[in-house]
Design a protein around this motif. Structure first.
Motif: not given
Length: 371
Positions: A157, A249-250, A284, A286, A317
């Protein structure tokens, strides 16, 4: 009489569903497609799934003669012809630039000579790079890149100066592009080339930024296609889905029938002229969630393999803000994700897929494109 529409790349996944949508609404459809082996296999035959009412012209979008002939008598054009895939674009640079950029230029020069009433180009969420973020204090972050030194330490991130992670939020069309791969650059070029030329020559033009499209007819043996198709190929061969980074991760996954309907709405909506729109689901998930859900509906027990590696060009993302598409196009997704996955799983039961994921991953690693 309804318009005659040309779809470049229309024998592929999204294009063929658009052909169904348009024909179902009374349009005449012509398809220009080179039936590339990576998508259609070595036989280069008309796909069984392509609507029988669609006229197929086999030809390359870079071939001026083929493009001019395909445009004869056409009222509108959907430009979908493109090479697709972030990873592959990072080493097949000439191929991606040739098909995506030069192919678009050939089409546009032909349209200058033979104008149409509407041009719609398939763009991509990849042009955003990272999606929109905000800090814990509410400041919006439009431009941010992950540092290689952090990725090597598996810090996936992004953080502020206080080491607090940025918060991903839905990405609107006004978010600044951040082109992190050759593929993203080529899609942005396609989008801008079409909008600039359309404005200059009074050809009403719309760009649609597709998010992660899934559904039936995806090229299962292409290791650079959409992530759900890649996971499906692995599972069909009783191999675990391979996930980069930590799987958290989205992304925004949108059903291909929703995308096809959005394309038709863009064609029929004068207010769309000169505009760009996000086309996603507004949801959304993951990547790890996606892998688990697909394995479940396919009845597979294979758990995803989380590699903990970074692939050059990937982002953390990005998911869609649909406010503009809803307001101007009247677009609202209709296919529930679970229903869409069930439909996909039923179609997969009759499919054979060549699992080339390991080979593709080794190719990237050999070129230093994974960390």
């Amino acid at each position: 009489m309804k318009k005659r529409v040309l779809i470049t790349g229309g024998a592929g996944f999204i294009g063929s569903h658009l052909a169904d949508e348009l024909i179902g609404k009374g349009y005449q459809v012509r398809v220009l497609d080179n039936l590339s082996e990576q998508v259609h296999g070595p036989m280069a035959q008309r796909p069984d799934y392509l609507n029988p009412q669609a006229e197929l012209v086999v030809g390359d979008v870079r071939n001026k003669k083929a493009v001019r002939e395909a445009l004869d008598g056409v009222d509108a054009v959907f430009h979908f012809a493109a090479m697709v895939g972030v990873g592959q674009s990072m080493y097949q640079i000439e191929d991606y630039t040739s098909v995506n950029n030069i192919g678009t230029s050939v089409l546009l020069e032909a349209l200058i000579e033979n104008p149409v009433k509407k041009l719609i180009v398939a763009s991509s969420m990849s042009i955003y790079g990272e999606g929109l973020y905000k800090t814990a204090t509410g400041t919006y972050i439009q431009e941010c890149d992950r540092l290689l030194e952090n990725l090597r330490r598996q810090r996936w991130d992004m953080y502020d100066d206080e080491e607090t992670p940025y918060i991903p939020i839905p990405t609107p069309e006004y978010k600044k592009p951040c082109l992190s791969s050759v593929y993203a650059l080529s899609k942005y070029d396609q989008e801008r080339l079409c909008l600039i030329t359309g404005k200059a020559y009074n050809i009403p033009t719309t760009a649609l930024r597709f998010f992660n499209v899934y559904g039936t007819r995806q090229a299962l043996s292409n290791p650079y296609t959409g992530v759900l198709a890649i996971f499906a190929s692995r599972l069909l061969n009783n191999n675990p889905p391979m996930i980069f980074e930590d799987g958290m991760q989205k992304r925004d996954f949108v059903h291909v029938k929703d995308v096809a309907r959005a394309c038709r709405l863009a064609l029929e909506t004068p207010e769309a002229d000169g505009e760009v729109f996000n086309i996603g689901s507004g949801n959304q998930y993951t990547i790890r969630e996606i892998a688990d859900k697909l394995a479940m509906v396919m009845g597979k027990s294979n758990k995803a393999e989380v590699t903990g590696k970074y692939r050059v060009g990937d982002i953390r993302h990005c998911f869609a803000d649909l406010t503009k598409a809803t307001a101007l196009l009247g677009y609202e997704p209709q296919v529930n994700f679970e229903d869409g996955l069930t439909e996909l799983a039923q179609w997969l039961e009759g499919q054979i897929a060549v699992d080339s994921v390991n080979k593709a991953t080794e190719e990237l690693a050999s070129r230093g494109l994974t960390v």
